[in-house]
Design a protein around this motif. Structure first.
Motif, PDB file in Angstrom:
ATOM      1  N   PHE A   1     -17.580  53.515   3.148  1.00 51.27           N
ATOM      2  CA  PHE A   1     -18.311  54.791   3.262  1.00 51.27           C
ATOM      3  C   PHE A   1     -19.546  54.762   2.368  1.00 51.27           C
ATOM      4  O   PHE A   1     -19.647  53.929   1.448  1.00 51.27           O
ATOM      5  CB  PHE A   1     -17.400  55.953   2.858  1.00 51.27           C
ATOM      6  CG  PHE A   1     -16.805  55.792   1.480  1.00 51.27           C
ATOM      7  CD1 PHE A   1     -17.549  56.095   0.338  1.00 51.27           C
ATOM      8  CD2 PHE A   1     -15.511  55.307   1.323  1.00 51.27           C
ATOM      9  CE1 PHE A   1     -17.008  55.929  -0.929  1.00 51.27           C
ATOM     10  CE2 PHE A   1     -14.967  55.135   0.057  1.00 51.27           C
ATOM     11  CZ  PHE A   1     -15.718  55.449  -1.067  1.00 51.27           C
ATOM     12  N   GLU A   2     -20.470  55.653   2.653  1.00 51.38           N
ATOM     13  CA  GLU A   2     -21.651  55.845   1.810  1.00 51.38           C
ATOM     14  C   GLU A   2     -21.282  56.833   0.691  1.00 51.38           C
ATOM     15  O   GLU A   2     -20.840  57.939   0.981  1.00 51.38           O
ATOM     16  CB  GLU A   2     -22.768  56.432   2.685  1.00 51.38           C
ATOM     17  CG  GLU A   2     -24.119  56.560   2.033  1.00 51.38           C
ATOM     18  CD  GLU A   2     -24.776  55.206   1.804  1.00 51.38           C
ATOM     19  OE1 GLU A   2     -25.469  55.084   0.790  1.00 51.38           O
ATOM     20  OE2 GLU A   2     -24.567  54.298   2.653  1.00 51.38           O
ATOM     21  N   PRO A   3     -21.421  56.472  -0.602  1.00 50.38           N
ATOM     22  CA  PRO A   3     -21.138  57.462  -1.644  1.00 50.38           C
ATOM     23  C   PRO A   3     -22.210  58.567  -1.647  1.00 50.38           C
ATOM     24  O   PRO A   3     -23.404  58.256  -1.644  1.00 50.38           O
ATOM     25  CB  PRO A   3     -21.208  56.659  -2.944  1.00 50.38           C
ATOM     26  CG  PRO A   3     -21.291  55.216  -2.554  1.00 50.38           C
ATOM     27  CD  PRO A   3     -21.826  55.173  -1.163  1.00 50.38           C
ATOM     28  N   HIS A   4     -21.774  59.814  -1.617  1.00 51.62           N
ATOM     29  CA  HIS A   4     -22.711  60.956  -1.667  1.00 51.62           C
ATOM     30  C   HIS A   4     -22.483  61.726  -2.964  1.00 51.62           C
ATOM     31  O   HIS A   4     -21.344  61.910  -3.391  1.00 51.62           O
ATOM     32  CB  HIS A   4     -22.483  61.892  -0.478  1.00 51.62           C
ATOM     33  CG  HIS A   4     -22.887  61.304   0.829  1.00 51.62           C
ATOM     34  ND1 HIS A   4     -24.173  61.380   1.329  1.00 51.62           N
ATOM     35  CD2 HIS A   4     -22.182  60.615   1.755  1.00 51.62           C
ATOM     36  CE1 HIS A   4     -24.236  60.776   2.486  1.00 51.62           C
ATOM     37  NE2 HIS A   4     -23.038  60.286   2.784  1.00 51.62           N
ATOM     38  N   TRP A   5     -23.577  62.193  -3.549  1.00 50.55           N
ATOM     39  CA  TRP A   5     -23.515  62.951  -4.813  1.00 50.55           C
ATOM     40  C   TRP A   5     -24.255  64.256  -4.637  1.00 50.55           C
ATOM     41  O   TRP A   5     -25.370  64.281  -4.079  1.00 50.55           O
ATOM     42  CB  TRP A   5     -24.122  62.125  -5.952  1.00 50.55           C
ATOM     43  CG  TRP A   5     -23.388  60.823  -6.148  1.00 50.55           C
ATOM     44  CD1 TRP A   5     -23.686  59.621  -5.554  1.00 50.55           C
ATOM     45  CD2 TRP A   5     -22.209  60.601  -6.926  1.00 50.55           C
ATOM     46  NE1 TRP A   5     -22.773  58.663  -5.938  1.00 50.55           N
ATOM     47  CE2 TRP A   5     -21.855  59.235  -6.777  1.00 50.55           C
ATOM     48  CE3 TRP A   5     -21.429  61.422  -7.739  1.00 50.55           C
ATOM     49  CZ2 TRP A   5     -20.745  58.675  -7.422  1.00 50.55           C
ATOM     50  CZ3 TRP A   5     -20.328  60.852  -8.381  1.00 50.55           C
ATOM     51  CH2 TRP A   5     -20.001  59.503  -8.221  1.00 50.55           C
ATOM     52  N   VAL A   6     -23.663  65.350  -5.111  1.00 54.23           N
ATOM     53  CA  VAL A   6     -24.263  66.680  -4.954  1.00 54.23           C
ATOM     54  C   VAL A   6     -25.484  66.807  -5.858  1.00 54.23           C
ATOM     55  O   VAL A   6     -25.425  66.469  -7.046  1.00 54.23           O
ATOM     56  CB  VAL A   6     -23.246  67.790  -5.309  1.00 54.23           C
ATOM     57  CG1 VAL A   6     -23.926  69.159  -5.318  1.00 54.23           C
ATOM     58  CG2 VAL A   6     -22.071  67.761  -4.343  1.00 54.23           C
TER      59      VAL A   6
ATOM     60  N   HIS B   1     -14.700  59.375   3.664  1.00 54.57           N
ATOM     61  CA  HIS B   1     -15.840  60.128   3.137  1.00 54.57           C
ATOM     62  C   HIS B   1     -15.684  60.258   1.628  1.00 54.57           C
ATOM     63  O   HIS B   1     -14.566  60.334   1.127  1.00 54.57           O
ATOM     64  CB  HIS B   1     -15.904  61.529   3.740  1.00 54.57           C
ATOM     65  CG  HIS B   1     -16.120  61.541   5.217  1.00 54.57           C
ATOM     66  ND1 HIS B   1     -15.104  61.304   6.106  1.00 54.57           N
ATOM     67  CD2 HIS B   1     -17.232  61.762   5.954  1.00 54.57           C
ATOM     68  CE1 HIS B   1     -15.577  61.371   7.335  1.00 54.57           C
ATOM     69  NE2 HIS B   1     -16.876  61.639   7.281  1.00 54.57           N
ATOM     70  N   MET B   2     -16.822  60.301   0.938  1.00 52.03           N
ATOM     71  CA  MET B   2     -16.776  60.509  -0.508  1.00 52.03           C
ATOM     72  C   MET B   2     -17.921  61.417  -0.920  1.00 52.03           C
ATOM     73  O   MET B   2     -19.053  61.253  -0.461  1.00 52.03           O
ATOM     74  CB  MET B   2     -16.899  59.171  -1.240  1.00 52.03           C
ATOM     75  CG  MET B   2     -16.759  59.272  -2.743  1.00 52.03           C
ATOM     76  SD  MET B   2     -18.238  58.655  -3.567  1.00 52.03           S
ATOM     77  CE  MET B   2     -18.791  60.098  -4.418  1.00 52.03           C
ATOM     78  N   LEU B   3     -17.582  62.408  -1.773  1.00 50.58           N
ATOM     79  CA  LEU B   3     -18.606  63.280  -2.342  1.00 50.58           C
ATOM     80  C   LEU B   3     -18.267  63.488  -3.807  1.00 50.58           C
ATOM     81  O   LEU B   3     -17.100  63.690  -4.160  1.00 50.58           O
ATOM     82  CB  LEU B   3     -18.636  64.625  -1.597  1.00 50.58           C
ATOM     83  CG  LEU B   3     -19.717  65.624  -2.013  1.00 50.58           C
ATOM     84  CD1 LEU B   3     -21.127  65.076  -1.761  1.00 50.58           C
ATOM     85  CD2 LEU B   3     -19.538  66.952  -1.274  1.00 50.58           C
TER      86      LEU B   3
END
Ligand SMILES: Nc1ncnc2c1ncn2[C@@H]1O[C@H](COP(=O)(O)OP(=O)(O)O)[C@@H](O)[C@H]1O
Ligand SMILES: CC(C)(COP(=O)(O)O)[C@@H](O)C(=O)NCCC(=O)O
Ligand SMILES: [K+]
Length: 257
Positions: free
Chosen positions: A81-86, A54-56
């Protein structure tokens, strides 16, 4: 369930690898690169990491910097993984966003406040909270006792203040000096001026918040130059070096529990 947290500021990218996406997870590795060295990540420090699941991240350095990080992730064999950004929202993880346009708040400020609120609640009862980040810019954000973000200040960081004075005057090209109450040379005058400008702004926000909540605020400081500021503050500040990562872990836990 390994978790990669990334914070892209205007000067440096900071990253940290955790054993799992929740607060308290073991830190496996971490590092920082100046933005001009993002292209070193895949071949360098990331090549020795276990594969994240996981990546955030949070990014305030713009779309190009984010794309360059995506390119590094693409280069990593086995990282799928899918890169996620806040994206700051009206409410998340116990913090309510009082900004006129919640999405226009810097993502780093939002994540830091979520981390700081969690940090304080882990150690005691609810309290108002001043969150200071000393990076390229300085931000001073206020949360009331219930976790409502009331608003915050943005001011230039040490580097920007010095460069502005250097470029706007004929005689202010001197080495870094010391912080002292009565500076007697140009170097000390500049260094002390910048430090006390930040300390004074923070003190003002502390007073605003104390008055607003009728309760002594907790004070948390973070950012690459936070350690330089702590000794010059008018109140005791707790330095929480991994504040942004703590915030990302809190948000990650809610997304992937
Ligand atoms: N070892 C260091 N490497 C880089 N910057 C540092 C270091 N120590 C202190 N600093 C200061 O920290 C600032 C960068 O802090 P950082 O939190 O990485 O900023 P940002 O989040 O805006 O990228 C720089 O302006 C610099 O003055
Ligand atoms: C204020 C900031 C420039 C701080 O950036 P940093 O010093 O961490 O690189 C960043 O949070 C930002 O671009 N904020 C968007 C504007 C706002 O928060 O109102
Ligand atoms: K930052």
């Amino acid at each position: 369930m390994t978790f990669l947290a990334i914070d892209i500021g205007n000067t440096r990218l900071k990253w940290a690898m955790y054993e799992a996406p929740h607060p308290g997870a073991a830190l496996l590795a971490h590092g920082a690169e100046f933005l001009e060295h993002i292209e070193r990540l895949a071949e360098g420090p990331w090549s020795k990491l276990p594969t994240p699941t996981h990546m955030l991240g949070c990014v305030v350095a713009g779309e190009t910097a984010r794309r360059r990080v995506h390119d590094q992730i693409e280069l990593m064999l086995g990282w799928d993984f899918e890169p996620h950004w806040v994206v700051p929202s009206a409410q998340e993880a116990g913090v309510t966003n009082g900004y006129d346009h919640p999405m226009r708040l810097g993502a780093d400020r939002w994540v830091a406040m979520i981390g700081a609120r969690h940090h304080v609640l882990q150690r005691g009862p609810e309290r108002p909270l001043v969150v200071v980040m000393v990076g390229t810019a300085v931000t001073v954000d206020a949360l009331d006792t219930q976790g409502n973000f009331l608003g915050g200040l943005i001011l230039p960081g040490h580097g920007i203040m010095l460069r502005a004075l250097e470029s706007g005057t004929a005689g202010l090209h001197v080495p870094t000096g010391s912080v002292t109450p009565f500076p007697k040379n140009t170097s000390d005058a500049l260094t002390s001026g910048g430090t006390y400008a930040i300390a004074g702004a923070v003190e003002r926000m502390y007073q605003h918040l104390y008055l607003h909540c009728s309760m002594e605020p907790a004070c948390i400081m973070a950012g690459g130059a936070g350690w330089k500021m702590v000794p010059s503050m008018t109140r005791p500040f707790e330095l929480v070096d991994n504040l942004i990562f703590e915030g990302l872990l809190v948000i990650a836990q809610q997304r992937w529990k």
